[in-house]
Design a protein around this motif. Structure first.
Motif, mmCIF file in Angstrom:
data_model
loop_
_atom_site.group_PDB
_atom_site.id
_atom_site.type_symbol
_atom_site.label_atom_id
_atom_site.label_comp_id
_atom_site.label_asym_id
_atom_site.label_seq_id
_atom_site.Cartn_x
_atom_site.Cartn_y
_atom_site.Cartn_z
ATOM 1 N N ASP A 26 0.819 -1.211 0.000
ATOM 2 C CA ASP A 26 0.000 0.000 0.000
ATOM 3 C C ASP A 26 0.857 1.267 0.000
ATOM 4 O O ASP A 26 0.511 2.267 -0.634
ATOM 5 C CB ASP A 26 -0.994 0.015 1.167
ATOM 6 C CG ASP A 26 -0.341 0.004 2.537
ATOM 7 O OD1 ASP A 26 0.763 -0.566 2.691
ATOM 8 O OD2 ASP A 26 -0.941 0.553 3.487
ATOM 9 N N ASP A 29 2.175 1.563 -3.576
ATOM 10 C CA ASP A 29 1.123 2.011 -4.484
ATOM 11 C C ASP A 29 0.857 3.501 -4.357
ATOM 12 O O ASP A 29 0.568 4.172 -5.345
ATOM 13 C CB ASP A 29 -0.179 1.241 -4.222
ATOM 14 C CG ASP A 29 -0.092 -0.220 -4.648
ATOM 15 O OD1 ASP A 29 0.820 -0.593 -5.409
ATOM 16 O OD2 ASP A 29 -0.967 -1.004 -4.203
ATOM 17 N N ALA A 30 0.953 4.037 -3.142
ATOM 18 C CA ALA A 30 0.681 5.455 -2.906
ATOM 19 C C ALA A 30 1.733 6.351 -3.549
ATOM 20 O O ALA A 30 1.407 7.422 -4.064
ATOM 21 C CB ALA A 30 0.593 5.747 -1.411
ATOM 22 N N GLY A 31 2.993 5.939 -3.524
ATOM 23 C CA GLY A 31 4.042 6.747 -4.129
ATOM 24 C C GLY A 31 5.408 6.124 -3.946
ATOM 25 O O GLY A 31 5.734 5.673 -2.852
ATOM 26 N N SER A 100 2.966 6.614 -8.892
ATOM 27 C CA SER A 100 1.992 5.950 -8.037
ATOM 28 C C SER A 100 1.159 4.996 -8.869
ATOM 29 O O SER A 100 1.306 4.931 -10.099
ATOM 30 C CB SER A 100 1.088 6.964 -7.336
ATOM 31 O OG SER A 100 0.246 7.578 -8.291
ATOM 32 N N GLY A 103 -3.252 6.598 -11.999
ATOM 33 C CA GLY A 103 -4.011 7.825 -11.914
ATOM 34 C C GLY A 103 -4.001 8.559 -10.572
ATOM 35 O O GLY A 103 -4.630 9.594 -10.453
ATOM 36 N N GLN A 104 -3.328 8.057 -9.591
ATOM 37 C CA GLN A 104 -3.304 8.738 -8.291
ATOM 38 C C GLN A 104 -2.166 9.746 -8.223
ATOM 39 O O GLN A 104 -1.126 9.555 -8.851
ATOM 40 C CB GLN A 104 -3.116 7.724 -7.160
ATOM 41 C CG GLN A 104 -4.211 6.713 -7.020
ATOM 42 C CD GLN A 104 -3.884 5.705 -5.916
ATOM 43 O OE1 GLN A 104 -2.878 5.810 -5.233
ATOM 44 N NE2 GLN A 104 -4.740 4.724 -5.756
ATOM 45 N N GLU A 105 -2.374 10.796 -7.440
ATOM 46 C CA GLU A 105 -1.296 11.746 -7.165
ATOM 47 C C GLU A 105 -0.336 11.060 -6.186
ATOM 48 O O GLU A 105 -0.763 10.573 -5.151
ATOM 49 C CB GLU A 105 -1.861 13.018 -6.533
ATOM 50 C CG GLU A 105 -0.836 14.090 -6.263
ATOM 51 C CD GLU A 105 -0.255 14.702 -7.528
ATOM 52 O OE1 GLU A 105 0.893 15.154 -7.470
ATOM 53 O OE2 GLU A 105 -0.951 14.731 -8.566
ATOM 54 N N PRO A 106 0.960 10.966 -6.497
ATOM 55 C CA PRO A 106 1.893 10.279 -5.601
ATOM 56 C C PRO A 106 1.992 10.954 -4.241
ATOM 57 O O PRO A 106 2.001 12.182 -4.157
ATOM 58 C CB PRO A 106 3.234 10.364 -6.322
ATOM 59 C CG PRO A 106 2.934 10.741 -7.724
ATOM 60 C CD PRO A 106 1.631 11.461 -7.707
ATOM 61 N N GLU A 107 2.046 10.140 -3.199
ATOM 62 C CA GLU A 107 2.239 10.637 -1.849
ATOM 63 C C GLU A 107 2.967 9.572 -1.041
ATOM 64 O O GLU A 107 2.996 8.401 -1.396
ATOM 65 C CB GLU A 107 0.901 10.967 -1.185
ATOM 66 C CG GLU A 107 0.014 9.748 -0.975
ATOM 67 C CD GLU A 107 -1.279 10.072 -0.251
ATOM 68 O OE1 GLU A 107 -1.259 10.936 0.651
ATOM 69 O OE2 GLU A 107 -2.298 9.455 -0.578
#
Length: 109
Positions: A26, A29-31, A100, A103-107
């Motif tokens: 997880d 996946d986030a960044g 990421s 389509g998600q903004e990396p964080e």
């Protein structure tokens, strides 16, 4: 001292190196760093064959604690490993590129 872990800051990290991200799925996946190899810490022992044996490996996690333990493990088992101080938090703070899941903004989580 035997417990010291070789470390480098994000700013000192050489380009074009093997960067091993040992965070959980997880977190990845986030960044993550776009060129990093992802092997969660808990899977490492069974996936060592995915790491280059002749090249230096730079190990990163969220803050640097897990990656320090992995660095010690790799060095004890014949790799040339270095911990990335501050982990992905420092990576993101320094403005390094991140990717990421779709389509998600990396964080960094």
């Amino acid at each position: 001292m035997p417990n010291q872990v070789p470390s480098v800051s994000v700013a000192e990290l050489p380009t074009d190196v093997t960067l091993l991200d040992v965070r959980e799925q997880d977190e990845w996946d986030a960044g993550h760093a776009p060129t990093a190899v992802h092997i969660p810490m808990g899977e490492l022992a069974g996936r060592l064959g995915e790491l280059p044996e002749s090249d230096a490996v730079y190990v990163i996690c969220r803050s640097g604690a897990r990656s320090a333990r992995v660095t010690q493990y790799l060095n004890a088992n014949g790799w040339d490993a270095t911990n990335v101080d501050g982990g992905m938090r420092s990576w993101a703070d320094s403005g390094r590129p991140m990717a990421s899941a779709a389509g998600q903004e990396p964080e960094v989580i």
